[in-house]
Design an enzyme around this catalytic site. Structure first.
Site, PDB file in Angstrom:
ATOM      1  N   LYS A  34       0.846  -1.208   0.000  1.00  0.00           N
ATOM      2  CA  LYS A  34       0.000   0.000   0.000  1.00  0.00           C
ATOM      3  C   LYS A  34       0.873   1.247   0.000  1.00  0.00           C
ATOM      4  O   LYS A  34       0.659   2.171  -0.801  1.00  0.00           O
ATOM      5  CB  LYS A  34      -0.888   0.019   1.239  1.00  0.00           C
ATOM      6  N   ASN A  35       1.867   1.271   0.877  1.00  0.00           N
ATOM      7  CA  ASN A  35       2.619   2.514   1.086  1.00  0.00           C
ATOM      8  C   ASN A  35       3.673   2.774   0.028  1.00  0.00           C
ATOM      9  O   ASN A  35       4.272   3.848   0.009  1.00  0.00           O
ATOM     10  CB  ASN A  35       3.222   2.534   2.494  1.00  0.00           C
ATOM     11  N   CYS A 132      -6.069  11.948  12.931  1.00  0.00           N
ATOM     12  CA  CYS A 132      -6.786  10.676  12.994  1.00  0.00           C
ATOM     13  C   CYS A 132      -6.472  10.051  14.345  1.00  0.00           C
ATOM     14  O   CYS A 132      -5.734  10.614  15.154  1.00  0.00           O
ATOM     15  CB  CYS A 132      -6.375   9.771  11.839  1.00  0.00           C
ATOM     16  N   ARG A 137      -0.925  14.372  13.254  1.00  0.00           N
ATOM     17  CA  ARG A 137      -0.412  14.243  11.882  1.00  0.00           C
ATOM     18  C   ARG A 137      -0.417  15.571  11.111  1.00  0.00           C
ATOM     19  O   ARG A 137      -1.082  15.729  10.091  1.00  0.00           O
ATOM     20  CB  ARG A 137      -1.167  13.149  11.135  1.00  0.00           C
ATOM     21  N   ASP A 331       4.038   0.750  12.324  1.00  0.00           N
ATOM     22  CA  ASP A 331       2.838   0.084  11.787  1.00  0.00           C
ATOM     23  C   ASP A 331       2.685  -1.338  12.297  1.00  0.00           C
ATOM     24  O   ASP A 331       1.615  -1.932  12.143  1.00  0.00           O
ATOM     25  CB  ASP A 331       2.869   0.074  10.252  1.00  0.00           C
ATOM     26  N   ARG A 423      -8.642  -0.775   4.256  1.00  0.00           N
ATOM     27  CA  ARG A 423      -7.831   0.295   3.663  1.00  0.00           C
ATOM     28  C   ARG A 423      -6.453  -0.240   3.280  1.00  0.00           C
ATOM     29  O   ARG A 423      -5.799   0.273   2.377  1.00  0.00           O
ATOM     30  CB  ARG A 423      -7.652   1.444   4.662  1.00  0.00           C
TER      31      ARG A 423
HETATM   32  C1  EPZ Z   1       3.627   7.058   6.435  1.00  0.00           C
HETATM   33  O1  EPZ Z   1       2.757   8.006   7.030  1.00  0.00           O
HETATM   34  C2  EPZ Z   1       2.796   5.789   6.304  1.00  0.00           C
HETATM   35  N1  EPZ Z   1       1.654   6.033   5.445  1.00  0.00           N
HETATM   36  C3  EPZ Z   1       2.320   5.346   7.683  1.00  0.00           C
HETATM   37  O2  EPZ Z   1       1.612   4.126   7.526  1.00  0.00           O
HETATM   38  C4  EPZ Z   1       3.545   5.104   8.564  1.00  0.00           C
HETATM   39  O3  EPZ Z   1       3.114   4.772   9.859  1.00  0.00           O
HETATM   40  C5  EPZ Z   1       4.395   6.375   8.616  1.00  0.00           C
HETATM   41  O4  EPZ Z   1       4.752   6.784   7.284  1.00  0.00           O
HETATM   42  C6  EPZ Z   1       5.675   6.166   9.416  1.00  0.00           C
HETATM   43  O5  EPZ Z   1       6.420   5.141   8.853  1.00  0.00           O
HETATM   44  C7  EPZ Z   1       1.812   5.971   4.098  1.00  0.00           C
HETATM   45  O6  EPZ Z   1       2.904   5.761   3.607  1.00  0.00           O
HETATM   46  C8  EPZ Z   1       0.589   6.194   3.280  1.00  0.00           C
HETATM   47  P1  EPZ Z   1       5.331  10.578   8.685  1.00  0.00           P
HETATM   48  P2  EPZ Z   1       3.185   9.581   7.094  1.00  0.00           P
HETATM   49  O7  EPZ Z   1       5.178  11.824   7.901  1.00  0.00           O
HETATM   50  O8  EPZ Z   1       3.928   9.938   5.865  1.00  0.00           O
HETATM   51  C9  EPZ Z   1       4.961  13.835  12.170  1.00  0.00           C
HETATM   52  C10 EPZ Z   1      -0.194   2.661   7.715  1.00  0.00           C
HETATM   53  O9  EPZ Z   1      -0.673   2.086   8.703  1.00  0.00           O
HETATM   54  N2  EPZ Z   1       4.931  14.837  11.101  1.00  0.00           N
HETATM   55  O10 EPZ Z   1       6.635   9.841   8.613  1.00  0.00           O
HETATM   56  O11 EPZ Z   1       1.979  10.362   7.439  1.00  0.00           O
HETATM   57  C11 EPZ Z   1       3.694  13.007  12.203  1.00  0.00           C
HETATM   58  O12 EPZ Z   1       2.706  13.681  12.959  1.00  0.00           O
HETATM   59  C12 EPZ Z   1       0.200   4.126   7.833  1.00  0.00           C
HETATM   60  O13 EPZ Z   1       0.025   2.140   6.601  1.00  0.00           O
HETATM   61  C13 EPZ Z   1       4.918  16.187  11.460  1.00  0.00           C
HETATM   62  O14 EPZ Z   1       4.938  16.539  12.639  1.00  0.00           O
HETATM   63  O15 EPZ Z   1       4.173   9.542   8.347  1.00  0.00           O
HETATM   64  C14 EPZ Z   1       4.127  11.716  12.853  1.00  0.00           C
HETATM   65  O16 EPZ Z   1       4.097  11.887  14.248  1.00  0.00           O
HETATM   66  C15 EPZ Z   1      -0.113   4.709   9.195  1.00  0.00           C
HETATM   67  N3  EPZ Z   1       4.885  17.119  10.469  1.00  0.00           N
HETATM   68  C16 EPZ Z   1       5.568  11.569  12.378  1.00  0.00           C
HETATM   69  O17 EPZ Z   1       5.976  12.858  11.901  1.00  0.00           O
HETATM   70  C17 EPZ Z   1       4.853  16.764   9.146  1.00  0.00           C
HETATM   71  O18 EPZ Z   1       4.833  17.667   8.283  1.00  0.00           O
HETATM   72  C18 EPZ Z   1       5.739  10.531  11.271  1.00  0.00           C
HETATM   73  O19 EPZ Z   1       4.946  10.932  10.211  1.00  0.00           O
HETATM   74  C19 EPZ Z   1       4.849  15.389   8.807  1.00  0.00           C
HETATM   75  C20 EPZ Z   1       4.894  14.444   9.806  1.00  0.00           C
END
Ligand code: EPZ
Length: 442
Positions: A34-35, A132, A137, A331, A423
């Site tokens: 998915k990712n 969420c 996020r 995850d 999803r």
């Molecule tokens: C990706 O989410 C994945 N989703 C997530 O998988 C995964 O848990 C995550 O990366 C971490 O590996 C997809 O790829 C579609 P991040 P993403 O930006 O990109 C903070 C699943 O179950 N942050 O690395 O949203 C954020 O709040 C999903 O498949 C900011 O503060 O993750 C979080 O605490 C869930 N500001 C942390 O960083 C920003 O601008 C990690 O978020 C961006 C992020």
């Protein structure tokens, strides 16, 4: 227009019912990632031609991304295969940059379409993706990265408007190795004028494979040793006219593979998982081994055999902290929590990626688990057995964790609100049935 939601024997069910207590046994092939599929689908918007992505997962997030791509004028065709779906995306004629709220809000990762639309059309209108259940996020790192590339960004109510006459390469240091922010910047920088260097970029496999796809389509993204050691990513901007159609085989889903590894540990037995990206699962294999599981890998068919110890020999490791790749993936934190619930001893989990990813603990407690959470820490004390209950999935990976707990529990468990699970899992019931589980959609 593609049918919104490709179903596979789910007949629009809203719950999954299972009878736990029996060890697993059998083989199943792991679905496409998915990712990895979502960002590569977004990247197709940059390419004025038809790209075919083979072996994508047949899941709702992919269906939402298809809807979003169609809303820009891209043509999308889907063909079902034994493994999943092949998706052909023709972005030869992009006509719009206002993404429909309904699908933007349905899926967090819609935000990475900003980078692709800016790179292709110079403009993007998207809704602020809400928070969420796993955390707030925010997208501050996405927006500041795009601004450094020359985009002007302002909000109109709950919608974000981004505009760029011309994107220009920049030096961008991410305060945190955000996966989504790294993807958004790559998608905008790929056709920017000049070179972009991202420092502290995310190094997840889903980043690497996005770069591989874009390079196959004519982009110039350089993954040197410093990418692997310090997250330094170099993107040499390529004119849009130099990008061309590319076909791509989707990588397997490491999180789905890890989910089924923990299912085997929780329910007992021995399973064969085929099409497993073992090189992406070292941190997970280490935990499984420390819990008493045994793992053998055969490169032929990329088959991973996972055998649980005798029930009474399943033991908890003391402590684990989720981390960015290649650390233990956030995850798989909930699936591990489910498996730890009936292992000997106690496990302390520190969730360092998301601000509130323990919601599923309250449902596991209803099944008899002994879990105490406090802020970013959860302490799981293994109990002799869980009891089947009617429980509710509150989010994707927590929902999968409840299925794992139901396989380990005595009696019948029903997990409702499985739209969250759909999803990311193409057919969790069909897969687990292949592994001998007594499970069905209700
Ligand atoms: C990706 O989410 C994945 N989703 C997530 O998988 C995964 O848990 C995550 O990366 C971490 O590996 C997809 O790829 C579609 P991040 P993403 O930006 O990109 C903070 C699943 O179950 N942050 O690395 O949203 C954020 O709040 C999903 O498949 C900011 O503060 O993750 C979080 O605490 C869930 N500001 C942390 O960083 C920003 O601008 C990690 O978020 C961006 C992020």
């Amino acid at each position: 227009m593609v049918k919104l939601y490709m179903t596979r024997c789910k007949n629009n069910s809203n719950s999954i019912k299972m009878e736990g207590g029996s060890p697993l046994g059998g083989s199943v092939r792991i679905q496409g990632s998915k990712n990895a599929a979502l960002p590569i689908m977004a990247a197709c918007l940059l390419i004025p031609g038809k790209c075919t992505l083979r072996g994508c997962p047949d899941i709702t997030d992919v269906a939402y991304m298809i809807r979003l791509l169609e809303s820009t004028g891209a043509g999308v065709e889907v063909s079902h295969t034994a493994e999943g779906i092949d998706i052909s995306i023709d972005a030869g004629n992009i006509s719009g940059c206002r993404l429909p709220s309904r699908y933007v809000k349905a899926m967090r990762s819609s935000v990475i379409l900003m980078g692709a639309l800016l790179g292709r059309t110079g403009e993007a209108y998207v809704d602020y993706p809400g928070g969420c259940v796993i955390g707030e996020r925010p997208i501050d790192m996405h927006l500041s990265g795009l601004e450094k590339l020359g985009a002007q960004i302002w909000t109109e109510g709950n919608r974000i408007h981004a505009y760029a006459d011309e994107l220009a390469g920049a030096q961008i240091r991410l305060p945190f190795s955000s996966v989504g922010a790294t993807q958004n910047i790559i998608l905008a920088a790929a056709t920017a004028k000049g070179t972009t260097v991202i420092k502290n970029a995310a190094r997840e496999p889903e980043i690497t494979v996005l770069c591989e796809f874009l390079n196959k389509a004519g982009a110039e993204i350089i993954l040197t040793e410093s990418f692997w050691t310090e997250g330094r990513l170099i993107i040499k901007g390529t004119p849009l006219s130099k990008l061309h159609a590319a076909d791509f085989d989707m990588i397997p889903d490491r999180i789905v593979a890890g989910t089924y590894m923990f299912a085997a540990m929780a329910a007992g037995g021995s399973v064969n998982l085929e099409n497993v990206p073992i090189e992406q699962l070292h941190s997970v294999c280490a935990v499984i081994s420390k819990m008493g599981g045994s793992i053998t890998y055969s490169p032929k068919g990329k088959t991973l055999k996972v055998s649980a110890p005798e029930k009474r020999e399943l033991k908890n490791i003391d402590f684990i902290e989720t981390d960015v790749y290649p650390g233990f993936p956030t995850d798989l934190q909930s699936p591990l929590m489910a498996a730890a619930s009936t292992a000997k001893g106690s496990l302390t989990i520190k969730e360092s990626i998301f601000s509130s990813r323990f919601k599923i603990a309250e449902e596991l407690r209803r099944m008899g688990a002994d879990i105490v959470t406090d802020g970013d820490t959860a302490v799981i004390k293994g109990v002799a057995a869980l009891s089947g209950r009617n429980v509710i999935a509150h989010e994707l990976r927590g929902g999968a964790a409840l299925v794992i707990a139901g396989l380990a529990a005595s009696g019948i468990t029903t997990v409702s609100d499985i739209s969250y699970i759909n999803r990311g899992y193409q057919d969790i019931v069909g897969d687990l049935r292949c592994l001998g589980a007594r499970i069905s959609y209700e």
